[in-house]
Each structure stands twice: as structure tokens, then as C-alpha cells.
Design a protein around this motif. Structure first.
Motif, PDB file in Angstrom:
ATOM      1  N   LYS A   1      25.376  60.382  49.843  1.00 31.68           N
ATOM      2  CA  LYS A   1      24.615  61.270  50.744  1.00 31.68           C
ATOM      3  C   LYS A   1      23.917  62.369  49.918  1.00 31.68           C
ATOM      4  O   LYS A   1      22.734  62.635  50.096  1.00 31.68           O
ATOM      5  CB  LYS A   1      25.574  61.889  51.770  1.00 31.68           C
ATOM      6  N   GLN A   2      24.670  62.973  48.988  1.00 39.21           N
ATOM      7  CA  GLN A   2      24.098  64.048  48.156  1.00 39.21           C
ATOM      8  C   GLN A   2      22.910  63.525  47.336  1.00 39.21           C
ATOM      9  O   GLN A   2      21.881  64.181  47.241  1.00 39.21           O
ATOM     10  CB  GLN A   2      25.159  64.602  47.199  1.00 39.21           C
TER      11      GLN A   2
ATOM     12  N   ARG B   1      20.942  60.925  47.964  1.00 38.01           N
ATOM     13  CA  ARG B   1      19.777  60.599  48.814  1.00 38.01           C
ATOM     14  C   ARG B   1      19.056  61.868  49.276  1.00 38.01           C
ATOM     15  O   ARG B   1      17.830  61.924  49.307  1.00 38.01           O
ATOM     16  CB  ARG B   1      20.217  59.747  50.014  1.00 38.01           C
ATOM     17  N   GLU B   2      19.852  62.895  49.633  1.00 37.41           N
ATOM     18  CA  GLU B   2      19.246  64.169  50.069  1.00 37.41           C
ATOM     19  C   GLU B   2      18.498  64.837  48.915  1.00 37.41           C
ATOM     20  O   GLU B   2      17.406  65.384  49.094  1.00 37.41           O
ATOM     21  CB  GLU B   2      20.332  65.101  50.613  1.00 37.41           C
TER      22      GLU B   2
ATOM     23  N   VAL C   1      15.033  63.456  48.255  1.00 36.88           N
ATOM     24  CA  VAL C   1      14.012  63.984  49.173  1.00 36.88           C
ATOM     25  C   VAL C   1      13.622  65.408  48.761  1.00 36.88           C
ATOM     26  O   VAL C   1      12.447  65.758  48.703  1.00 36.88           O
ATOM     27  CB  VAL C   1      14.529  63.961  50.629  1.00 36.88           C
ATOM     28  N   GLU C   2      14.649  66.219  48.429  1.00 38.17           N
ATOM     29  CA  GLU C   2      14.395  67.644  48.161  1.00 38.17           C
ATOM     30  C   GLU C   2      13.864  67.895  46.746  1.00 38.17           C
ATOM     31  O   GLU C   2      12.981  68.730  46.546  1.00 38.17           O
ATOM     32  CB  GLU C   2      15.689  68.450  48.374  1.00 38.17           C
TER      33      GLU C   2
ATOM     34  N   TYR D   1      21.641  66.016  41.747  1.00 32.44           N
ATOM     35  CA  TYR D   1      21.728  64.664  42.314  1.00 32.44           C
ATOM     36  C   TYR D   1      23.183  64.164  42.409  1.00 32.44           C
ATOM     37  O   TYR D   1      23.444  63.146  43.030  1.00 32.44           O
ATOM     38  CB  TYR D   1      20.912  63.670  41.480  1.00 32.44           C
TER      39      TYR D   1
END
Length: 205
Positions: free
Chosen positions: A176-177, A179-180, A183-184, A165
């Protein structure tokens, strides 16, 4: 660059107050981790040089100043948990952390300089809200530095338990990292479920 000074503290001293604490919190905006507050009573004879709003300082300068503040001043740090943030909302939780930090000072202060435009309602000590206080008062600046250092260190520790995270770099803020990864990798126990990006993933809106 405008530097914070001791004028607000001096004004309180001239009114007869003796122990003036600066109070600030950090961590309202992140999606993960607690909100952290600090309360600092500076020794007027030993005010560390270069105190400023923690956001205006480099990480290296901030870390060195935090160490010096702990050595030369009376300091307390407190938190409100992710569960508390989700239960009572982030503003109330940040006020709770501030109230806890003030309560942990021993002996107690008799006057408070609180960063922001609101005074936490549970405080029983005479207090003054100072908008952008960390840029005006050295005591509030010191509190902002200590709170940020404490919270950043905690998020580095949590990042080792929950890698991916980027908390060691983003301190739980919605980079950005981060938030991505939400999701992942999904939601961790340290995520604030009442915050929209986290809530959306949990309930797939």
C-alpha cells in the motif's frame, strides 16, 4: 512442515553427475528493482541445517543461513536489470539472471536443479525443472535463501537513495505504501516501466 532434502541431488549423483547446482530467482513480482538469481553447489558433507523455501523462514534465520551457505558452499548471484525486464519481459529476464548465475560458478556444474516448471533456453548444462523446488531440494532452497538476501539488501540500499517508497520493508513489491508513494512521489529510475501500475502513472491512462 515438509522439509527439502537431498534426494534429487542423490538421484543425479547416481546417474554419474558430480557437481549439482540448485538454481532459483527472486523478484518477479516487485514494481521496482532487478530480478536476482542464485546458483549453489552444496558440499554434501556440510549442508547447513534448516534449509527451506526462503519465504518460510524468518528474516533472522534467513540471514544466518545465507552467511552459512556462503561459507560452506559454492555460490554465485546474478541479476537482470530493470531495463532488461522492460525490454524482454519478466520471465525472460528471470531466466537471464539464472543463466548468468550458473555461468558465474567456477568450476561449472554438470547438472542443474531449476526452481519452477521451465528451463531457461540458453542453458547448455543438463537441467531438471522442479516445481516448488525450494521446498523439495536443499540446493534449490539454498539458492532461494541467497538470492532473497542479496536482493533484499540491495533494495534497502536503494531505499536510502529513494526514500518514501518503503523498499527497505517491501523490497519493491506493490505494498500500500509503495503504491501510494508512486502516485505522490512519481516514478524512479528503478521502477519497471512495463509493469501496469508504473505504466499507468507514466502515461496517465
Amino acid at each position: 512442515m515438509e522439509q527439502p532434502d537431498y534426494s534429487l541431488e542423490k538421484a543425479a549423483l547416481t546417474q554419474g553427475y558430480l557437481r549439482i547446482a540448485g538454481v532459483d530467482e527472486v523478484g518477479r513480482g516487485p514494481l521496482a528493482g532487478p530480478v536476482t538469481a542464485a546458483a549453489v553447489v552444496l558440499d554434501i558433507e556440510a549442508v547447513p541445517e534448516g534449509l527451506n523455501d526462503s519465504k518460510k523462514l524468518s528474516a533472522k534465520t534467513r540471514a544466518a543461513l545465507a552467511t552459512e551457505i556462503w561459507e560452506k558452499a559454492e555460490v554465485s548471484v546474478a541479476e537482470a536489470s530493470v531495463e532488461e525486464i522492460d525490454s524482454i519481459n519478466i520471465l525472460q529476464a528471470s531466466h537471464l539472471a539464472m543463466t548468468r548465475a550458473v555461468a558465474a560458478l567456477d568450476p561449472p556444474p554438470d547438472y542443474l536443479l531449476i526452481d519452477g516448471n521451465l528451463i531457461p533456453r540458453d542453458l547448455t548444462i543438463k537441467a531438471e525443472a522442479v516445481i516448488k523446488g525450494d521446498g523439495k531440494s536443499v540446493s534449490v532452497a539454498a539458492a532461494s535463501i541467497v538470492a532473497k538476501e542479496a536482493r533484499d539488501r540491495l533494495m534497502v540500499d536503494l531505499a536510502q537513495q529513494f526514500p518514501g517508497y518503503g523498499w527497505e520493508k517491501n523490497a519493491g513489491y506493490p505494498s500500500k505504501q509503495h503504491r501510494e508513494a508512486l502516485v505522490e512521489l512519481g516514478v524512479t529510475p528503478h521502477h519497471r516501466r512495463s509493469f501496469k501500475p508504473v505504466h499507468k502513472i507514466l502515461y496517465q491512462e
